[in-house]
Design a protein around this motif. Structure first.
Motif, PDB file in Angstrom:
ATOM      1  N   ASP A   1       0.835  -1.209   0.000  1.00  0.00           N
ATOM      2  CA  ASP A   1       0.000   0.000   0.000  1.00  0.00           C
ATOM      3  C   ASP A   1       0.869   1.259   0.000  1.00  0.00           C
ATOM      4  OD1 ASP A   1      -2.300  -1.498  -0.069  1.00  0.00           O
ATOM      5  OD2 ASP A   1      -2.679  -1.364   2.095  1.00  0.00           O
ATOM      6  N   ASP A   2       1.988   1.216   0.737  1.00  0.00           N
ATOM      7  CA  ASP A   2       2.890   2.375   0.789  1.00  0.00           C
ATOM      8  C   ASP A   2       3.503   2.649  -0.579  1.00  0.00           C
ATOM      9  OD1 ASP A   2       2.372   2.771   3.450  1.00  0.00           O
ATOM     10  OD2 ASP A   2       4.175   1.718   4.155  1.00  0.00           O
ATOM     11  N   GLU A   3       3.932   1.583  -1.277  1.00  0.00           N
ATOM     12  CA  GLU A   3       4.506   1.761  -2.615  1.00  0.00           C
ATOM     13  C   GLU A   3       3.462   2.323  -3.579  1.00  0.00           C
ATOM     14  OE1 GLU A   3       7.850  -1.774  -2.882  1.00  0.00           O
ATOM     15  OE2 GLU A   3       5.727  -2.311  -3.036  1.00  0.00           O
ATOM     16  N   ASP A   4       2.257   1.799  -3.508  1.00  0.00           N
ATOM     17  CA  ASP A   4       1.179   2.281  -4.368  1.00  0.00           C
ATOM     18  C   ASP A   4       0.887   3.752  -4.084  1.00  0.00           C
ATOM     19  OD1 ASP A   4      -0.907   1.911  -6.342  1.00  0.00           O
ATOM     20  OD2 ASP A   4      -2.319   2.043  -4.649  1.00  0.00           O
ATOM     21  N   ALA A   5       0.866   4.133  -2.813  1.00  0.00           N
ATOM     22  CA  ALA A   5       0.612   5.527  -2.442  1.00  0.00           C
ATOM     23  C   ALA A   5       1.728   6.432  -2.953  1.00  0.00           C
ATOM     24  CB  ALA A   5       0.463   5.644  -0.929  1.00  0.00           C
ATOM     25  N   ALA A   6       2.980   5.984  -2.879  1.00  0.00           N
ATOM     26  CA  ALA A   6       4.112   6.789  -3.359  1.00  0.00           C
ATOM     27  C   ALA A   6       4.029   6.987  -4.865  1.00  0.00           C
ATOM     28  CB  ALA A   6       5.433   6.121  -2.971  1.00  0.00           C
ATOM     29  N   ILE A   7       3.678   5.938  -5.576  1.00  0.00           N
ATOM     30  CA  ILE A   7       3.546   6.037  -7.038  1.00  0.00           C
ATOM     31  C   ILE A   7       2.403   6.978  -7.402  1.00  0.00           C
ATOM     32  CG2 ILE A   7       2.926   4.751  -9.125  1.00  0.00           C
ATOM     33  CD1 ILE A   7       4.483   2.354  -7.871  1.00  0.00           C
ATOM     34  N   THR A   8       1.284   6.842  -6.730  1.00  0.00           N
ATOM     35  CA  THR A   8       0.135   7.711  -6.997  1.00  0.00           C
ATOM     36  C   THR A   8       0.479   9.163  -6.695  1.00  0.00           C
ATOM     37  OG1 THR A   8      -1.402   5.910  -6.535  1.00  0.00           O
ATOM     38  CG2 THR A   8      -2.287   8.153  -6.416  1.00  0.00           C
ATOM     39  N   ALA A   9       1.157   9.417  -5.579  1.00  0.00           N
ATOM     40  CA  ALA A   9       1.544  10.785  -5.218  1.00  0.00           C
ATOM     41  C   ALA A   9       2.479  11.369  -6.264  1.00  0.00           C
ATOM     42  CB  ALA A   9       2.198  10.800  -3.839  1.00  0.00           C
ATOM     43  N   ALA A  10       3.431  10.568  -6.743  1.00  0.00           N
ATOM     44  CA  ALA A  10       4.356  11.058  -7.769  1.00  0.00           C
ATOM     45  C   ALA A  10       3.602  11.385  -9.054  1.00  0.00           C
ATOM     46  CB  ALA A  10       5.446  10.011  -8.026  1.00  0.00           C
ATOM     47  N   ALA A  11       2.653  10.534  -9.441  1.00  0.00           N
ATOM     48  CA  ALA A  11       1.870  10.784 -10.659  1.00  0.00           C
ATOM     49  C   ALA A  11       1.031  12.043 -10.516  1.00  0.00           C
ATOM     50  CB  ALA A  11       0.985   9.577 -10.970  1.00  0.00           C
ATOM     51  N   LEU A  12       0.428  12.230  -9.368  1.00  0.00           N
ATOM     52  CA  LEU A  12      -0.410  13.405  -9.148  1.00  0.00           C
ATOM     53  C   LEU A  12       0.393  14.702  -9.132  1.00  0.00           C
ATOM     54  CD1 LEU A  12      -2.820  11.996  -6.421  1.00  0.00           C
ATOM     55  CD2 LEU A  12      -3.404  12.581  -8.789  1.00  0.00           C
ATOM     56  N   SER A  13       1.672  14.612  -8.782  1.00  0.00           N
ATOM     57  CA  SER A  13       2.495  15.824  -8.704  1.00  0.00           C
ATOM     58  C   SER A  13       3.163  16.173 -10.038  1.00  0.00           C
ATOM     59  CB  SER A  13       3.573  15.654  -7.629  1.00  0.00           C
ATOM     60  OG  SER A  13       4.527  14.684  -8.041  1.00  0.00           O
ATOM     61  N   ASP A  14       2.970  15.368 -11.069  1.00  0.00           N
ATOM     62  CA  ASP A  14       3.595  15.611 -12.375  1.00  0.00           C
ATOM     63  C   ASP A  14       2.661  16.467 -13.228  1.00  0.00           C
ATOM     64  OD1 ASP A  14       4.792  15.594 -14.847  1.00  0.00           O
ATOM     65  OD2 ASP A  14       4.943  13.415 -15.009  1.00  0.00           O
ATOM     66  N   PRO A  15       2.968  17.765 -13.403  1.00  0.00           N
ATOM     67  CA  PRO A  15       2.055  18.632 -14.154  1.00  0.00           C
ATOM     68  C   PRO A  15       2.026  18.320 -15.651  1.00  0.00           C
ATOM     69  CG  PRO A  15       4.056  19.815 -13.607  1.00  0.00           C
ATOM     70  CD  PRO A  15       4.137  18.485 -12.918  1.00  0.00           C
TER      71      PRO A  15
END
Length: 92
Positions: free
Chosen positions: A3-17
């Motif tokens: 879950d932590d890895e998935d959250a990190a990937i999602t956060a990185a994707a959301l922060s990419d403009p």
């Protein structure tokens, strides 16, 4: 994936403009490529057949093309030979 890895990937994707994640609306508008691309897009790419064979090319000729054109020297050698053939045929 944890879950932590998935959250990190999602956060990185959301922060990419430059590449935001697709929304549900984006997915709903998606259509198969065959519906939106011209039929020619799906035609097989054909290149002229190539036959490989051994040829003796003198070192000075090969070295010249390697120095002039680097890794692409064989293509340029082929181009030079095609140009020679075209000039010879034009003169006939």
């Amino acid at each position: 994936m944890s879950d932590d890895e998935d959250a990190a990937i999602t956060a990185a994707a959301l922060s990419d403009p430059d590449n935001p994640p697709l929304t549900d609306e984006d997915w709903a508008r998606m259509r198969p490529a065959r519906e939106v691309m011209p039929p020619s897009f799906f035609e097989p790419v054909t290149a002229p057949p190539r036959r490989f064979f051994m040829a003796e090319i003198e070192f000075d000729v090969a070295d010249h093309f390697k120095r002039e054109f680097g890794d692409d020297w064989q293509r340029h050698l082929n181009d030079a030979l095609r140009e020679f053939i075209a000039r010879k045929q034009a003169a006939e």
